[in-house]
Design an enzyme around this catalytic site. Sequence first.
Site, PDB file in Angstrom:
ATOM      1  N   ARG A   1       0.811  -1.221   0.000  1.00 55.88           N
ATOM      2  CA  ARG A   1       0.000   0.000   0.000  1.00 55.88           C
ATOM      3  C   ARG A   1       0.845   1.272   0.000  1.00 55.88           C
ATOM      4  O   ARG A   1       0.323   2.366  -0.219  1.00 55.88           O
ATOM      5  CB  ARG A   1      -0.929   0.018   1.218  1.00 55.88           C
ATOM      6  CG  ARG A   1      -0.207   0.138   2.539  1.00 55.88           C
ATOM      7  CD  ARG A   1      -1.180   0.178   3.707  1.00 55.88           C
ATOM      8  NE  ARG A   1      -1.986  -1.035   3.759  1.00 55.88           N
ATOM      9  CZ  ARG A   1      -2.889  -1.277   4.701  1.00 55.88           C
ATOM     10  NH1 ARG A   1      -3.097  -0.386   5.648  1.00 55.88           N
ATOM     11  NH2 ARG A   1      -3.575  -2.398   4.706  1.00 55.88           N
TER      12      ARG A   1
ATOM     13  N   GLU B   1      -4.049  -1.420  -2.685  1.00 66.84           N
ATOM     14  CA  GLU B   1      -4.732  -1.760  -1.437  1.00 66.84           C
ATOM     15  C   GLU B   1      -5.265  -3.192  -1.528  1.00 66.84           C
ATOM     16  O   GLU B   1      -5.671  -3.645  -2.603  1.00 66.84           O
ATOM     17  CB  GLU B   1      -5.884  -0.796  -1.175  1.00 66.84           C
ATOM     18  CG  GLU B   1      -5.462   0.651  -0.965  1.00 66.84           C
ATOM     19  CD  GLU B   1      -4.768   0.871   0.360  1.00 66.84           C
ATOM     20  OE1 GLU B   1      -4.988   0.066   1.293  1.00 66.84           O
ATOM     21  OE2 GLU B   1      -4.002   1.852   0.470  1.00 66.84           O
ATOM     22  N   LEU B   2      -5.289  -3.877  -0.398  1.00 64.81           N
ATOM     23  CA  LEU B   2      -5.745  -5.268  -0.388  1.00 64.81           C
ATOM     24  C   LEU B   2      -7.238  -5.384  -0.668  1.00 64.81           C
ATOM     25  O   LEU B   2      -7.703  -6.414  -1.157  1.00 64.81           O
ATOM     26  CB  LEU B   2      -5.419  -5.922   0.968  1.00 64.81           C
ATOM     27  CG  LEU B   2      -3.930  -6.047   1.309  1.00 64.81           C
ATOM     28  CD1 LEU B   2      -3.760  -6.640   2.704  1.00 64.81           C
ATOM     29  CD2 LEU B   2      -3.213  -6.911   0.283  1.00 64.81           C
TER      30      LEU B   2
ATOM     31  N   LYS C   1       0.496 -19.286   8.786  1.00 68.03           N
ATOM     32  CA  LYS C   1      -0.376 -19.592   9.924  1.00 68.03           C
ATOM     33  C   LYS C   1      -0.708 -18.307  10.676  1.00 68.03           C
ATOM     34  O   LYS C   1       0.004 -17.306  10.509  1.00 68.03           O
ATOM     35  CB  LYS C   1       0.292 -20.635  10.831  1.00 68.03           C
ATOM     36  CG  LYS C   1       1.653 -20.213  11.420  1.00 68.03           C
ATOM     37  CD  LYS C   1       1.530 -19.414  12.701  1.00 68.03           C
ATOM     38  CE  LYS C   1       2.839 -18.996  13.272  1.00 68.03           C
ATOM     39  NZ  LYS C   1       2.757 -18.086  14.409  1.00 68.03           N
TER      40      LYS C   1
ATOM     41  N   HIS D   1       2.690 -24.957  15.035  1.00 71.88           N
ATOM     42  CA  HIS D   1       4.084 -25.391  15.112  1.00 71.88           C
ATOM     43  C   HIS D   1       4.251 -26.645  15.977  1.00 71.88           C
ATOM     44  O   HIS D   1       4.831 -27.644  15.552  1.00 71.88           O
ATOM     45  CB  HIS D   1       4.965 -24.277  15.679  1.00 71.88           C
ATOM     46  CG  HIS D   1       5.102 -23.090  14.789  1.00 71.88           C
ATOM     47  ND1 HIS D   1       4.977 -23.157  13.423  1.00 71.88           N
ATOM     48  CD2 HIS D   1       5.372 -21.786  15.068  1.00 71.88           C
ATOM     49  CE1 HIS D   1       5.152 -21.956  12.907  1.00 71.88           C
ATOM     50  NE2 HIS D   1       5.394 -21.108  13.880  1.00 71.88           N
TER      51      HIS D   1
ATOM     52  N   LYS E   1       6.455 -16.664  25.308  1.00 76.59           N
ATOM     53  CA  LYS E   1       7.299 -15.499  25.069  1.00 76.59           C
ATOM     54  C   LYS E   1       7.869 -14.999  26.392  1.00 76.59           C
ATOM     55  O   LYS E   1       7.316 -15.258  27.458  1.00 76.59           O
ATOM     56  CB  LYS E   1       6.505 -14.397  24.374  1.00 76.59           C
ATOM     57  CG  LYS E   1       6.106 -14.768  22.945  1.00 76.59           C
ATOM     58  CD  LYS E   1       5.496 -13.596  22.220  1.00 76.59           C
ATOM     59  CE  LYS E   1       5.169 -13.941  20.778  1.00 76.59           C
ATOM     60  NZ  LYS E   1       6.370 -14.216  19.971  1.00 76.59           N
TER      61      LYS E   1
END
Length: 493
Positions: A49, A91-92, A152, A244, A344
């Site tokens: 974009r 743009e998507l 994913k 994963h 994390k």
Amino acid sequence: MKDQSQFPCNFVIFGATGNLASNKLLPSLYHLEVANRLPPALNFTAYSRRDWGQEDWKKHMQLTLQDKIGENFDEEIFAKFSARFSYLQGELHDLDSYKRLYEELSKPKEGVCSNMIFYLAIKPTEYNSVVKNLDAVGLNKPRGLHRIVLEKPFGEDIESAHLLNEVLHRSFDEEQIFRIDHYLGKETVQNLLVFRFANTLIEPLWNRNFIDHVQITVAEDIGIEKRADYYDKAGALRDMLQNHLMQLLAVVAMEPPPALEADALRDEKVKVLRSIRPISKRSISAHAFRAQYAAGFVNGKSVAGYQDEEGVEKASATESMVAAKFYIDNWRWRGVPFYLRTGKRLAKQMSLIAIRFRYPPQQLFRETPVESIAPNWILLSIQPSESMHMEIHVKRPGLEMDTRVISLNASYRKTDEVPLDAYETLLLDIIEGDRSLFIRFDEVEWAWRVVDPILKHWAQERDFIHTYPAGTWGPEEANRLFDSEDHQWRNEL
């Protein structure tokens, strides 16, 4: 190299200026250029974009690659690589942008090619729009020819995964859809197939008669890195464990396939996922645990807690760490717990498959100084190092009958061999049309079936979540998952 007339001639990267493209796709494609593995007729279209021209994109790509590759950056190689790219601002959600993309891809180019690749390096919430717009302008025609690549997570739960699959299948056949799980591209994961099935020393022991339990850990020391808009809605269970870690579990537990072919490999993985014992609603607390990092220290630096990260909702109960226990009810694995853990802001960056064997069946050494015999382990390190370790007992030198554990280390990479990034393997497979390391929809579906009861239960319990200081291995409460008092997390090689 394979017959290049079967290779694609156009490779479109949606989200070309995003983190995934900058951190993974561009460096990996550059390395394939260095290795002379990109077909001569292959051209790239960077779709983004940003209101840029061709020179702006080239400068961005140069700075990105210089930062990621460092002193190995080669100006001559880059000139050849960058000449493959054209930049298209779009743009998507804008159909006119896709019409311009159609015109760009319709321009005659040198060389012979059979198809195009559309790589969706964008948020999963944008997949539907891109697929529908590609269909609207005819960029999925002729049906069955082009390839589309998705990252994913594939949906947010089993219902949304089915809806996404329906949207994809309206425009593309299953054989055209490449669902990436980059862990399957890592050398150690592929080497696991060789380790198990090419060595008669190992395969006869790989079952419930000899193995006590299996641990799979994917730990990160980083936080959510300004991805709160995605991560605070997803959490560790959706972001990591459902894809994963479930894929790693399937590779560890699968039966030998009749051939190393895409569907043969995926058939065996699906059998494993279908055999996982369903978790009832009242036993979820005994099978799954979640927690969230608080403020702490990582690598000697003070870091904020999850709820203080930019963009995170106040009093958010989204898990940054999850641990779970699964049983595979088949002849090979019945009764063997598989412990999965990811998170994390943990103590270190590490991905490890740890297989612990049973204790020796007799007390042969009871009248010697040997108080107890520790069980054997096989440790498969995925990152930061790629290696295999086997722990066995030997007699300690001296007059007494005493033992010690030694580690047989198999770092299969020679000192002069350069490690491959998983994306290099997977991108080359996409270009060559090899689907062996990509995920079929029934794998996605059965993985969601396994974790969906946990997701639904946690969605109803949003008032409290355990916390752990950043830079640690998580709360002690996670140990309640263990079947035995002598089970504990393996955090080191």
